[in-house]
Write an enzyme that holds these catalytic residues in place. Structure first.
Site, short mmCIF file in Angstrom:
data_model
loop_
_atom_site.label_atom_id
_atom_site.label_comp_id
_atom_site.label_asym_id
_atom_site.label_seq_id
_atom_site.Cartn_x
_atom_site.Cartn_y
_atom_site.Cartn_z
N ARG A 93 -14.45 -6.12 7.70
CA ARG A 93 -13.29 -6.99 7.55
C ARG A 93 -12.03 -6.31 8.10
O ARG A 93 -12.02 -5.13 8.40
CB ARG A 93 -13.02 -7.30 6.07
CG ARG A 93 -14.22 -7.72 5.28
CD ARG A 93 -13.79 -8.22 3.90
NE ARG A 93 -13.09 -7.21 3.11
CZ ARG A 93 -12.57 -7.44 1.91
NH1 ARG A 93 -12.65 -8.66 1.37
NH2 ARG A 93 -11.96 -6.49 1.23
N TYR B 98 -4.12 5.89 -4.23
CA TYR B 98 -4.27 5.44 -2.85
C TYR B 98 -3.40 6.30 -1.93
O TYR B 98 -3.85 6.78 -0.87
CB TYR B 98 -3.86 3.97 -2.78
CG TYR B 98 -3.98 3.31 -1.43
CD1 TYR B 98 -5.13 2.63 -1.06
CD2 TYR B 98 -2.92 3.34 -0.52
CE1 TYR B 98 -5.23 2.00 0.17
CE2 TYR B 98 -3.00 2.71 0.70
CZ TYR B 98 -4.16 2.04 1.05
OH TYR B 98 -4.25 1.42 2.27
N LYS C 185 -4.61 8.73 1.11
CA LYS C 185 -4.13 8.53 2.48
C LYS C 185 -3.40 9.77 2.99
O LYS C 185 -3.47 10.11 4.17
CB LYS C 185 -3.23 7.30 2.55
CG LYS C 185 -3.98 5.96 2.38
CD LYS C 185 -5.12 5.81 3.37
CE LYS C 185 -5.60 4.38 3.52
NZ LYS C 185 -6.82 4.30 4.37
#
Lengths: 251, 259
Positions: A15, A158, A162
């Site tokens: 996706r 998150y 990252k």
């Protein structure tokens, strides 16, 4: 299957940015191996990518598994004989902050983004080094610079994952030089399945107010930068971090 | 890389180095290009030698540190080549002087060419891009010296750090007009002058010391910087603005490579 001219592996390819990237690389003539855990969407995207380029291969796998990455990378090499490009794009959202997140959710976040990239770098780098050529592109995020932004998908776990990818990028840029380049892209707010819920909740108008270009990014916006890093020849960029965010971060 | 805009691109500092290589690449892509340089004979010569098949080329001599000259140059570029879709601020000077010996005249000159000029040219070009209504892409050629400290380039490094921030703020201010502004930060580029210096006995040691710090273990080819500029000018970079694209073979990572 016969040996392919140019081969790319894209994780999280079912996706969003991964899908657009796989399709864009296929249009540039790459045979593309698509890695994802979302099986129905992976099959659909693989069919699309197959139609856009020379060949596509669906690899149904969770990037958090070291052994699976080893096995599947070997399969790709057996099928196509080489790996020219690796795009570490697999990621999950983590809307929970420190006080809400469980240990398991923290581990899952770091494992998917950071260990997943490690697993696949470890799996394909030997082939790239043997070829004396290779390009690795890691999908980080502007939230690695900013900490939790307005995007509810990007709380601290998150951001940490990252930011970890940026360290991995810089470290590997040195370890794998001079023939293999390793760079990172930091997308801003991109309209994908991952961000769809948050965008619906917050409203596009409210979200684009802080973006100088006054629109959300598209998966294709990022895919084009990946294709640039994967194909520009010769390439003097390694260890670089490219912000692709419509000017949001500097604003 | 895809097609650039069908509108013209103005390149300052186009008589030599990266600016000249960029002008050649643009002409080869059949993009109309206006070459600008303070060196009148040099810029005419560079324009004459371009592969102009299908491309349109013009040359304007101008001192980009002077507002009246900039206004005249940009007006002429607009008249000769039509609406401008791109601007690359490439003009720059790179003297090397220890800080304690740097004169105020040299400081002012470096800041004028490397920072005041991009301000003037960007303002003049952006005003016309807005009037013409088609947006545009502006690329500033900065340097890794804007981030790393090396003796002798206090003025140069400061001017390029200023250029990075000019990039960021103009990106924000010009975005509503569809104008993107980005910078490229080359490391050491293997121009003819650099290669000549490396070939000399004195230059060899310095050259090898430099290479040892670059993970890709070589200098940039001008084409490698040009390719990044071409990408930023192209519609493929549609969501890039206010960004700094470092093109340094990993040099900015800092610590000497341990290969």
């Amino acid at each position: 299957m016969s040996a392919a001219a140019r081969v790319a592996v894209v994780t999280g390819a079912a996706r969003g940015i991964g899908r657009a990237t796989a399709a864009a690389l296929a249009r540039k003539g790459f045979s593309v191996a698509l890695v994802d855990v979302r099986v129905p969407e992976l099959r659909e995207t693989t069919a699309l990518v197959q139609g856009a380029g020379p060949a596509a291969l669906a690899l149904e796998a969770d990037v958090t598994s070291f052994g699976t990455a080893q096995r599947l990378a070997a399969d790709v090499l057996t099928a196509w004989g080489r790996v020219d490009v690796l795009v570490n794009n697999a990621g999950i959202s983590q809307p929970k902050g420190l006080l809400e997140i469980t240990e398991e959710e923290w581990d899952r976040t770091i494992d998917t983004h950071l260990k997943g990239a490690f697993n696949w770098c470890k799996a394909v780098a030997p082939a790239m080094l043997a070829q004396r050529a290779g390009r690795i592109v890691n999908m980080s995020s502007v939230s690695a610079h900013t900490g939790a932004g307005m995007a509810a998908v990007s709380k601290s776990a998150y951001c940490a994952a990252k930011a970890g990818l940026l360290g991995l990028t810089r470290g590997l840029a040195k370890e794998l030089a001079p023939h293999v380049t390793v760079n990172a892209i930091c997308p801003g707010l991109i309209a994908t399945d991952l961000t769809a819920g948050m965008i619906a909740r917050e409203g596009t108008d409210a979200l684009t107010r802080s973006i100088p270009l006054a629109r959300l990014g598209t998966p294709e916006d990022i895919a084009q930068v990946v294709v640039f890093l994967a194909t520009v020849t010769p390439c003097f960029m390694t260890g670089e971090v490219l912000d692709v965010d419509g000017g949001q971060w500097v604003n | 890389m895809g097609e650039l805009s069908d509108r013209a691109v103005l390149v300052t500092g186009a008589a030599s180095g990266i600016g000249r290589a960029l002008a050649e690449a643009l002409a080869r892509r059949r993009t109309a290009v206006v070459l600008c340089d303070v060196d009148a004979a040099g810029v005419q010569d560079a324009a004459r030698k371009l592969p102009v098949e299908g491309g349109r080329v013009s040359a304007v001599a101008a001192d980009v540190t002077q507002p009246a000259d900039v206004e005249r140059m940009v007006e002429r570029a607009r008249r000769d080549a039509g609406p401008l879709g791109g601007l690359v601020n490439c003009a720059g000077i790179y003297p090397n002087t220890p800080f304690l010996d740097t004169s105020v005249e040299e400081w002012d000159e470096v800041l004028a060419v490397n920072l005041r000029a991009p301000f003037l040219v960007t303002q003049a070009v952006a005003r016309r891009m807005i009037t013409d209504g088609g947006g545009g892409s502006i690329v500033n050629v900065s340097s890794t010296a804007s981030r790393l400290a090396r003796p002798g380039i206090a003025h140069y490094g400061a001017s390029k750090a200023g250029l990075n921030q000019l990039t960021a703020v103009t990106a924000v201010e010009l975005a509503p007009h569809g104008i993107r502004v980005n910078a490229v930060l080359p490391g050491v580029v293997g121009t003819e002058r650099v290669h000549a210096n490396a070939a000399s006995a004195a230059g060899r040691v310095e050259h090898e010391t430099k290479l040892a710090r670059i993970p890709l273990a070589r200098l940039a080819e001008p084409a490698e910087v040009v390719n990044v500029i071409l990408f930023l000018l192209s519609p493929e970079a549609a969501y890039c603005t206010g960004a700094l694209f470092t093109v340094d073979g990993g040099f900015t990572l800092g610590i000497p490579s341990t290969r």
